[in-house]
Motif scaffolding. Sequence first.
Motif, PDB file in Angstrom:
ATOM      1  N   HIS A 108       0.883  -1.178   0.000  1.00 13.50           N
ATOM      2  CA  HIS A 108       0.000   0.000   0.000  1.00 13.50           C
ATOM      3  C   HIS A 108       0.909   1.213   0.000  1.00 13.50           C
ATOM      4  O   HIS A 108       1.307   1.723   1.048  1.00 13.50           O
ATOM      5  N   SER A 140       0.836   4.293   2.401  1.00 13.42           N
ATOM      6  CA  SER A 140       1.296   4.099   3.777  1.00 13.42           C
ATOM      7  C   SER A 140       2.807   4.285   3.882  1.00 13.42           C
ATOM      8  O   SER A 140       3.313   4.873   4.845  1.00 13.42           O
ATOM      9  N   CYS A 172       3.642   7.859   3.669  1.00 11.37           N
ATOM     10  CA  CYS A 172       3.376   8.476   4.968  1.00 11.37           C
ATOM     11  C   CYS A 172       4.566   8.269   5.903  1.00 11.37           C
ATOM     12  O   CYS A 172       4.985   9.191   6.613  1.00 11.37           O
ATOM     13  N   PHE A 176       4.834  -0.538  12.049  1.00 15.28           N
ATOM     14  CA  PHE A 176       4.073  -0.798  10.829  1.00 15.28           C
ATOM     15  C   PHE A 176       3.385  -2.147  10.994  1.00 15.28           C
ATOM     16  O   PHE A 176       4.038  -3.185  11.115  1.00 15.28           O
ATOM     17  N   GLN A 186       0.231  -3.911   9.177  1.00 16.77           N
ATOM     18  CA  GLN A 186      -0.854  -3.923   8.191  1.00 16.77           C
ATOM     19  C   GLN A 186      -1.266  -5.351   7.827  1.00 16.77           C
ATOM     20  O   GLN A 186      -0.437  -6.261   7.774  1.00 16.77           O
ATOM     21  N   ILE A 196       1.238   2.726  12.027  1.00 11.80           N
ATOM     22  CA  ILE A 196       0.525   2.626  10.750  1.00 11.80           C
ATOM     23  C   ILE A 196      -0.146   1.254  10.685  1.00 11.80           C
ATOM     24  O   ILE A 196       0.504   0.219  10.852  1.00 11.80           O
ATOM     25  N   GLY A 233      -3.532  -1.079   8.566  1.00  8.79           N
ATOM     26  CA  GLY A 233      -4.214  -1.142   7.290  1.00  8.79           C
ATOM     27  C   GLY A 233      -5.463  -0.274   7.287  1.00  8.79           C
ATOM     28  O   GLY A 233      -6.188  -0.191   8.286  1.00  8.79           O
ATOM     29  N   LEU A 234      -5.724   0.345   6.160  1.00  3.24           N
ATOM     30  CA  LEU A 234      -6.873   1.236   6.035  1.00  3.24           C
ATOM     31  C   LEU A 234      -8.161   0.464   6.322  1.00  3.24           C
ATOM     32  O   LEU A 234      -8.455  -0.545   5.682  1.00  3.24           O
ATOM     33  N   VAL A 244      -4.568   6.892   4.293  1.00  3.60           N
ATOM     34  CA  VAL A 244      -3.883   5.983   5.214  1.00  3.60           C
ATOM     35  C   VAL A 244      -4.620   5.954   6.543  1.00  3.60           C
ATOM     36  O   VAL A 244      -5.458   6.811   6.836  1.00  3.60           O
ATOM     37  N   GLN A 245      -4.291   4.948   7.360  1.00  6.82           N
ATOM     38  CA  GLN A 245      -4.756   4.912   8.743  1.00  6.82           C
ATOM     39  C   GLN A 245      -3.517   4.868   9.625  1.00  6.82           C
ATOM     40  O   GLN A 245      -2.884   3.823   9.792  1.00  6.82           O
ATOM     41  N   ALA A 246      -3.152   6.022  10.155  1.00 11.15           N
ATOM     42  CA  ALA A 246      -1.927   6.158  10.934  1.00 11.15           C
ATOM     43  C   ALA A 246      -2.165   7.102  12.100  1.00 11.15           C
ATOM     44  O   ALA A 246      -3.052   7.962  12.059  1.00 11.15           O
TER      45      ALA A 246
END
Length: 278
Positions: free
Chosen positions: A77, A80, A83, A212, A214, A243, A245-246, A265-267
Amino acid sequence: MQQFHQWQALLEARTGVCVTDQRRVFLQTSLATRMRELQIEDYQSYYEYVTQGPAGAIEWSALIDHLTVRETSFMRHRPSFDCVQHHLQGLLARRPADQPLQLWSLGCASGEEAYSLALITEQCLASAAGETPDYALWATDISLKALEQARVARYATNRLGGLTEAEKSRWMRPVEGGKLEIVPTLRDRICFTRLNILELAQAPIRDLDIIFCQNLLIYFRRWRRRDLLNLLAKRLAPGGMLIIGLGEIVDWNNPLLEPVPDDRVQAYVRRDTHESLE
């Protein structure tokens, strides 16, 4: 059906992974594959074998390799990783050269995610002005077979789709069988080690600049996702980034963290506090 629920409960108790009724065929197929290798004919006999004695503990480790295979690729992704790059650039602008960066790839599977993080970190360091800090990157997974593949660091070309041609040329080299291998200078920067995420509280890794994680939480129940994320939040250094996963969780917040304002992103970034780990 009773045997399925028995195996379902065992897997969740030992790994946290929840195999839903919709994935019953996956579980049955994975078990049957291993049973044929051992010439065991019925699920109950295999269950008793796996859950008893030292031989069962060894067999459980082998079975995990069949049950936890995750498809992944480099820069899976890309937003991410972009980011991460932006965040690292900000850290490097104010990080003393004697304070190393610390990163963690959690649920790293066969290593593509961890090498992607290392690649991004190297590129950030190369473009930074002045003297730069060193970095340490840990990569953990429950599967010993996946970790062995990660250490070998050889990949088929169909796993490289997220890399640019310049990144492939700089960080990979061709080997036999039409594969590409991570160059040793990058490969040797990563410490691959086994970790069951249910043992996260005992993991010695802390004060991290990047975590990280995800495509791992989706296998757990929502309450367990929240518990694990709360533990990870405490592993971050002030200003560190988590970070995931979305869309992996939509109903969670933590007072230590602020969401990153980016819809791609989802962070989350840890607030500048110094609350100690529990």
